[in-house]
Design an enzyme around this catalytic site. Structure first.
Site, short mmCIF file in Angstrom:
data_model
loop_
_atom_site.label_atom_id
_atom_site.label_comp_id
_atom_site.label_asym_id
_atom_site.label_seq_id
_atom_site.Cartn_x
_atom_site.Cartn_y
_atom_site.Cartn_z
N ARG A 221 -8.14 -65.54 104.84
CA ARG A 221 -9.00 -65.28 103.69
C ARG A 221 -10.01 -64.20 104.04
NH1 ARG A 221 -12.31 -68.77 103.29
NH2 ARG A 221 -11.62 -70.18 104.92
N TYR B 41 -1.84 -63.47 100.93
CA TYR B 41 -1.97 -64.55 101.90
C TYR B 41 -2.80 -65.74 101.42
CZ TYR B 41 -2.03 -66.83 106.36
OH TYR B 41 -1.83 -67.74 107.36
N LYS C 89 -8.00 -72.49 96.87
CA LYS C 89 -9.45 -72.34 96.98
C LYS C 89 -10.05 -71.74 95.71
CE LYS C 89 -9.26 -74.37 100.79
NZ LYS C 89 -8.95 -73.88 102.06
N HIS D 75 -13.90 -79.63 99.65
CA HIS D 75 -12.98 -79.21 100.73
C HIS D 75 -12.78 -80.41 101.67
CE1 HIS D 75 -12.14 -76.03 104.10
NE2 HIS D 75 -11.03 -76.41 103.52
N SER E 212 -12.77 -74.80 107.59
CA SER E 212 -11.41 -74.33 107.84
C SER E 212 -11.10 -74.34 109.34
CB SER E 212 -11.25 -72.90 107.31
OG SER E 212 -11.52 -72.89 105.92
N CYS F 43 -10.84 -76.80 111.40
CA CYS F 43 -11.67 -77.71 112.20
C CYS F 43 -11.13 -79.14 112.19
CB CYS F 43 -13.11 -77.67 111.73
SG CYS F 43 -13.92 -76.10 112.08
N ASP G 221 -6.73 -81.17 102.34
CA ASP G 221 -7.59 -79.98 102.19
C ASP G 221 -8.58 -80.07 101.03
OD1 ASP G 221 -8.12 -77.37 103.39
OD2 ASP G 221 -7.39 -76.49 101.53
N ARG H 227 0.61 -70.25 109.71
CA ARG H 227 0.59 -71.49 108.93
C ARG H 227 2.00 -71.93 108.53
NH1 ARG H 227 -4.74 -73.52 106.82
NH2 ARG H 227 -6.20 -72.14 107.88
P1 GTP Z 1 -7.69 -75.54 107.23
O1 GTP Z 1 -6.27 -75.72 106.81
O2 GTP Z 1 -8.02 -74.15 107.61
O3 GTP Z 1 -8.65 -76.05 106.20
O4 GTP Z 1 -7.86 -76.33 108.63
P2 GTP Z 1 -7.99 -77.88 109.01
O5 GTP Z 1 -9.40 -78.31 108.89
O6 GTP Z 1 -6.97 -78.66 108.30
O7 GTP Z 1 -7.67 -77.88 110.59
P3 GTP Z 1 -6.40 -78.41 111.41
O8 GTP Z 1 -6.27 -79.90 111.37
O9 GTP Z 1 -5.22 -77.62 111.01
O10 GTP Z 1 -6.82 -78.02 112.88
C1 GTP Z 1 -7.18 -76.70 113.24
C2 GTP Z 1 -7.06 -76.52 114.73
O11 GTP Z 1 -7.91 -77.45 115.40
C3 GTP Z 1 -5.64 -76.77 115.24
O12 GTP Z 1 -5.34 -75.82 116.23
C4 GTP Z 1 -5.73 -78.16 115.83
O13 GTP Z 1 -4.80 -78.36 116.86
C5 GTP Z 1 -7.18 -78.22 116.33
N1 GTP Z 1 -7.72 -79.61 116.32
C6 GTP Z 1 -7.59 -80.52 115.30
N2 GTP Z 1 -8.17 -81.71 115.63
C7 GTP Z 1 -8.69 -81.54 116.87
C8 GTP Z 1 -9.41 -82.41 117.77
O14 GTP Z 1 -9.69 -83.58 117.48
N3 GTP Z 1 -9.79 -81.87 118.96
C9 GTP Z 1 -9.49 -80.58 119.30
N4 GTP Z 1 -9.90 -80.13 120.49
N5 GTP Z 1 -8.79 -79.74 118.50
C10 GTP Z 1 -8.40 -80.21 117.30
C1 SPV Z 2 -8.79 -72.76 104.66
O1 SPV Z 2 -9.07 -71.65 105.11
O2 SPV Z 2 -9.63 -73.68 104.52
C2 SPV Z 2 -7.38 -73.07 104.31
C3 SPV Z 2 -6.42 -71.98 104.30
O3 SPV Z 2 -7.07 -74.21 103.98
S1 SPV Z 2 -6.53 -71.02 102.85
O4 SPV Z 2 -5.51 -71.51 101.91
O5 SPV Z 2 -6.22 -69.63 103.24
O6 SPV Z 2 -7.83 -71.15 102.26
MN MN Z 3 -8.91 -75.60 104.10
#
Ligand code: GTP
Ligand code: SPV
Ligand code: MN
Length: 588
Positions: free
Chosen positions: A73, A201, A210, A230, A252, A254, A277, A374
């Site tokens: 984004r 993207y 979003k 979110h 995002s 996290c 999400d 992704r």
């Molecule tokens: P968006 O789709 O961008 O909104 O992201 P999200 O909040 O769904 O994050 P996601 O669960 O995909 O995790 C993002 C990154 O953080 C990945 O590389 C995970 O492997 C890593 N991660 C997730 N949970 C943990 C955790 O508990 N500890 C650590 N160290 N890393 C984590």
């Molecule tokens: C985020 O960035 O929080 C996502 C990916 O879930 S996007 O669809 O690009 O916003």
């Molecule tokens: Mn997100």
């Protein structure tokens, strides 16, 4: 007489001048034909739009590479165009609506010459839900069409629901020339309209995500008394078979997707997934919060996803039962014709292309997958999907978890003293930036409710809405977590992933009222003896450090909050300033 949808589509076609118009139905056959065009004819940013992957590895899956400048984004090119700048607030880029429309209309003029204009009628939310919303997106990208078919409920039902009404959310999208200088994501909350050009993207281009479900919908919620957040939605089933529903907001990249399908380490506990999400949250007749997930799929971060960290997501990706699965900007293992990303396995494949299509050289020190690579996969493939996923009313919420990515300062877990105190803490959250958005990575910025890039109006009003806009009689408890605290060597001190269920267990005990908590300057915290740490190799000293509150770190934190709040002037709710003053006082 053409109806409002047809008239709007005609106007956009007159502007963008496509060769053909295709009304998308969202059927399996049609998706297959579109993918076929993406494999044989259509290119995106110089690359073939789709490549068929090995179904032996991931069933029904396709590979996509986006333009190398178009991988996340772009917040600096995202605008929220309220007539009045103050209504957009310091948290949004703003342009006067007529000026913005004139400017982007020039870019849209003739942008689809030689291309096909696709009309996608889609619902956010289950069509039977009173909270669902009908929308129409126009796009000239097959990748976007297929992604929307996976991520939303596409089809005739939307057209029926809209009928002759004028009331639907409009999204006009074109990849334009993919020039980052001519890339704009423009929101017009007054008209429920989004105009997006120059990017193909994720959140820039799948306008149901979003753009609509957060930026436009947060405005609708502000007016109508509900929340667009979110957040993940999950159910946690305990040993007695009781299910507690919780929401989780994290910025995002996290940890939302991982938490939404976590495999608890505690015997007899199970997590069911409702969303990873976005949550739309309404107040029920009983004064409790009820949440639905407006989406129908997951657009998740690939790097770091593996059988060890998120087995349930890996099973989801292998299923391929409902809709195809897409992999975008990962590496491509040429020997097995399957995607690869950092963290999937210890050793990278020998014969692999990186996310830009070059031979990958492990000695180069570079990554094979883009850090924001992704997957896009249908929710019904998920083995932990809750049986309430399609419940039109949503599920009742007992707790909200807020988190962020912080190397220091913020403890592993903490509970607010009250709803109002929880809103204060959530409004002052900070998190280190990630690769989900273009720009610097690892810098702490305030990200209230994980909504900084997604709140479509002045955040001071948004905080006021959280405090006073909901007719809540039974507010859920509010918790704060930080899975990302680092030790002196710079490693994550907490194992994270499935071990996060140990912390969730403490929250369930707090909700049940079966465990006490310690009062600290920042909130209520667990006694270490109340945490389920059996089978975990972690020292008492590390646990103490994870739960430590260091006054010198918090004084810096308070200064950051003051600076952030300062931007909102008189508009900021007084309650928040009262809590900030109390926090300061607690550290005197
Ligand atoms: P968006 O789709 O961008 O909104 O992201 P999200 O909040 O769904 O994050 P996601 O669960 O995909 O995790 C993002 C990154 O953080 C990945 O590389 C995970 O492997 C890593 N991660 C997730 N949970 C943990 C955790 O508990 N500890 C650590 N160290 N890393 C984590
Ligand atoms: C985020 O960035 O929080 C996502 C990916 O879930 S996007 O669809 O690009 O916003
Ligand atoms: Mn997100």
């Amino acid at each position: 007489m053409a109806n409002a949808i047809e008239r709007w589509v005609e106007e956009q076609a007159a502007l963008t001048k496509p060769d053909k118009i295709h009304w998308v139905q969202g059927t399996e056959d049609e998706i297959r034909r579109l993918i076929d065009i993406g494999i044989k004819e259509e290119k995106t940013g110089g690359n073939q739009t789709f490549r068929e992957l090995n179904p032996q590895v991931y069933a029904n899956s396709y590979y996509h590479r986006s333009h190398p400048t178009d991988v996340s984004r772009t917040e600096h090119l995202t605008f929220v165009c309220h007539p009045n700048k103050e209504d957009a607030g310091p948290n949004n880029n703003w342009m006067e609506p007529n000026e913005a429309k004139t400017m982007v209309s020039k870019l849209f003029d003739g942008c689809m010459k030689g291309r096909t204009l696709y009309v996608i009628p889609y619902m956010m939310g289950h069509p039977d839900s009173p909270y669902a919303k009908p929308c129409i997106q126009i796009t000239d990208s097959i990748y976007v069409v297929v992604s929307m078919c996976i991520m939303t409920r596409v089809g005739k039902k939307t057209l029926e629901r809209i009928g002759s009404s004028e009331k639907f959310v409009r999204g006009l999208h074109s990849i334009g020339d993919l020039d980052p200088e001519r890339r704009y994501i423009m929101h017009f909350p007054q008209e429920d309209l989004v105009m997006s050009i120059g990017s193909g993207y994720g959140g820039n281009a799948l306008l149901g995500k979003k753009c609509f479900s957060l930026r436009i919908a947060s405005n609708q919620g502000f007016k109508e008394g509900w929340l667009a957040e979110h957040m993940i939605i999950m159910g946690i089933e305990d040993k007695e078979g009781r299910i507690t529903y919780m929401l989780g907001a994290f910025p995002s990249a996290c940890g939302k997707t991982n938490l939404a399908m976590i495999d608890p380490v505690m015997e007899g506990y199970k997590v069911t997934t409702l969303g990873d999400d976005i949550a739309w949250i309404n107040v029920g007749a009983d004064g409790r919060l009820y949440a639905i997930n407006p989406e129908n799929g997951f657009f998740g971060v690939a790097p770091g996803t593996s059988d060890k960290t998120n087995y349930n997501m890996m099973r989801t990706l292998r299923a391929g039962k409902v809709y195809p699965t897409l992999f975008t900007n990962t590496g491509l293992d040429l020997d097995t014709n399957s995607p690869w990303w950092e963290g999937l396995s210890k050793e990278p494949p020998k014969n692999m292309l990186d996310w830009q299509g070059n031979m990958y050289d492990p000695a180069s020190g570079k990554v094979a997958a883009h850090p924001n690579a992704r997957f896009t996969v249908g929710a019904y493939n998920c083995p932990t999907l809750s049986k309430e996923f399609d419940n039109p009313q949503g599920v009742p919420i007992s707790g909200i978890i807020f988190g962020g990515r912080r190397s220091d300062t913020v403890p592993l877990v903490c509970e607010s003293f009250s709803w109002e105190h929880g809103v204060f803490k959530a409004s002052s959250l900070g998190s280190e930036t990630t690769t989900a958005a273009a720009g610097a990575v690892g810098v702490v910025r305030r990200d209230p409710m994980a909504m900084l890039p997604f709140c479509g109006y002045n955040m001071a009003d948004y905080f006021g809405h959280w405090l006073h806009g909901l007719k809540l009689k039974n507010p859920p408890r509010i918790f704060f977590v930080n899975w990302f605290k680092k030790d002196a060597q710079g490693n994550f001190a907490w194992p994270g992933f499935s071990d996060n269920s140990r912390i969730i267990k403490w929250m369930l005990d707090r909700i049940k009222g079966s465990v006490s908590a310690k009062e600290t300057p920042v909130g209520l915290m667990p006694n270490i003896s109340d945490l389920m740490l059996d089978g975990l190799d972690i020292s008492r000293d590390t646990m103490e450090k994870l739960l430590e509150i260091k006054p010198e770190e918090w004084k810096k934190e308070i200064a950051g909050i003051e600076e952030f709040y300062g931007q909102f002037g008189e508009r900021l709710p007084k309650e928040l300033l009262k809590h900030l003053a109390e926090l300061k006082e607690n550290f005197k």
